[in-house]
Design an enzyme around this catalytic site. Structure first.
Site, PDB file in Angstrom:
ATOM      1  N   LYS A 151       0.820  -1.093   0.169  1.00 28.58           N
ATOM      2  CA  LYS A 151       0.036  -0.136  -0.013  1.00 28.58           C
ATOM      3  C   LYS A 151       0.996   1.160  -0.110  1.00 28.58           C
ATOM      4  CE  LYS A 151      -4.439  -1.643   1.988  1.00 28.58           C
ATOM      5  NZ  LYS A 151      -5.201  -0.935   1.070  1.00 28.58           N
ATOM      6  N   GLU A 208      -3.412  -0.727  -8.137  1.00 24.67           N
ATOM      7  CA  GLU A 208      -4.814  -0.550  -7.938  1.00 24.67           C
ATOM      8  C   GLU A 208      -5.355   0.859  -7.766  1.00 24.67           C
ATOM      9  OE1 GLU A 208      -6.412  -3.013  -4.607  1.00 24.67           O
ATOM     10  OE2 GLU A 208      -4.661  -4.511  -4.773  1.00 24.67           O
ATOM     11  N   LYS A 260     -14.641  -7.488  -3.971  1.00 23.59           N
ATOM     12  CA  LYS A 260     -14.694  -7.674  -2.537  1.00 23.59           C
ATOM     13  C   LYS A 260     -16.212  -7.741  -2.308  1.00 23.59           C
ATOM     14  CE  LYS A 260     -10.790  -4.590  -1.182  1.00 23.59           C
ATOM     15  NZ  LYS A 260     -10.326  -4.345  -2.536  1.00 23.59           N
TER      16      LYS A 260
END
Length: 355
Positions: A151, A208, A260
């Site tokens: 991240k 992403e 998700k």
């Protein structure tokens, strides 16, 4: 068929602060939906909306959850009782119902649920200081991971590039270390291409959501010309019917989408995303949305029921100090393993329910 529905709220506590470009999570509020009928069937699902990300997260969430569960208890129809704008409720009820109908947390009969085949997963490195993130990545590599998700967007872009430079000096072969990046919408349309060109030097597998969702034209330009393959996840939130989904995929055409179920329509909505993406040659993988082992197991069982070749984002079961530890899930090297010989977890006791 009528069901008795009980809702049990819980606050889960992270072992370590979970940093994203949107802030730091210390706790996670979740709701467990429990289904029971007169025949003694029993099932549990997890509703775990994420603050500042889930479309339905808000002060009236619990009130709406009770309302939709009452409607389901009367009708037995999830999709007629729960609007598509509440995907976490749909996911909780879909998986609770499957649990009750199957009579086991082995929600599908697959090589995974029989303990014959594990699911390859990516390691996750949360945001932190330069040295802390490098330390965490080294730990993942020593544990046996070859695919690690990093991240970015919290410590400054130049410092993050320096971090990735150190990573590639230590692990120069992308075959040894497949590096997935997650910007969580931290770039802008103005600086994104320059940053993507810089990141390409470190040969990441993908990135992403480089810019925030809702900017289809700008995102489409990036996907068409980026030297780093782009995957979208936040972009999928709030697109609840097939036409909306198809319009976005046609306008943006990412290399991948990341599903998700808690955020993207539950299991039925996620299956629709898979179908539409497949028709357009767009790849996908699935991840959890910081659920406890109840939701994580459901997603893993669902994914194992179909082709599951790419590493999935299903390594979050160890995040919480107060997880349901007796679920027969474990991480072996870079794989999620399910032990079919383990006893069923005593969910009634864990949730404080009387027999």
């Amino acid at each position: 068929m009528s069901w008795k529905v009980t809702i049990v709220p819980r606050t889960l506590h992270f072992r370590e602060p979970a940093g994203t470009s949107r802030g730091v999570y210390l706790t996670h509020d979740v709701w467990y939906v429990v289904l029971e009928d007169k025949e003694g069937r029993f099932g549990v699902g997890e509703c775990a909306p994420l603050p500042d990300l889930s479309q339905e997260a808000g002060p009236d969430y619990e009130e709406r959850l009770h309302e939709y569960c009452r409607a389901f208890a009367k009708s037995g129809d999830i999709y007629g009782s729960v609007p598509s704008s509440y995907p976490s409720v749909r996911f909780g009820l879909e998986t609770a119902l499957r649990h009750a109908q199957r009579g086991t947390i082995r929600l599908w009969d697959t090589p995974f649920s029989r303990g014959e085949k594990d699911i390859t997963i990516n390691g996750l490195v949360w945001m932190g200081s330069h040295d802390k993130m490098l330390e965490r990545l080294d730990a993942k590599m020593k544990a046996g991971f070859h695919c690690v998700k990093l991240k970015i967007g919290a410590i400054g872009f130049d410092e993050e590039c320096d971090l990735m430079r150190h990573i590639r000096m230590r692990y120069p072969d992308p075959g040894e270390l497949e590096l997935r990046l997650d910007a969580n919408g931290g770039f802008t349309p103005e600086n994104a291409m320059q940053r993507l060109e810089k990141l390409a030097e470190f040969r990441p597998h993908s990135i992403e959501q480089p810019i925030r969702q809702g900017q289809w034209e700008a995102s489409g330009r990036l996907c068409a010309s980026s030297p780093v393959p782009i995957a979208l996840d936040e972009e999928l939130i709030g697109l609840n019917d097939a036409k909306q989904k198809a319009d976005m995929l046609d306008a943006v055409h990412p290399k991948y989408i990341i599903l998700k179920p808690t955020l993207h329509g539950g299991l039925r909505g996620s299956e629709e995303w898979i179908r539409l993406a497949g028709e357009r040659g767009i790849g996908f993988w699935a991840t959890s949305a910081l659920e406890s082992n109840v939701g994580l197991n459901a997603i893993a069982q669902w994914r194992a029921a179909s082709d599951c070749t790419m590493p999935q984002g299903l390594g979050t079961g160890q995040l919480f100090t107060d997880n349901m530890e007796s679920y027969p899930l474990s991480i072996r090297g870079e794989a999620l393993h399910f032990d079919p010989d383990a006893p069923e977890p005593d969910l009634r006791s864990w949730l404080g329910l009387e027999r």
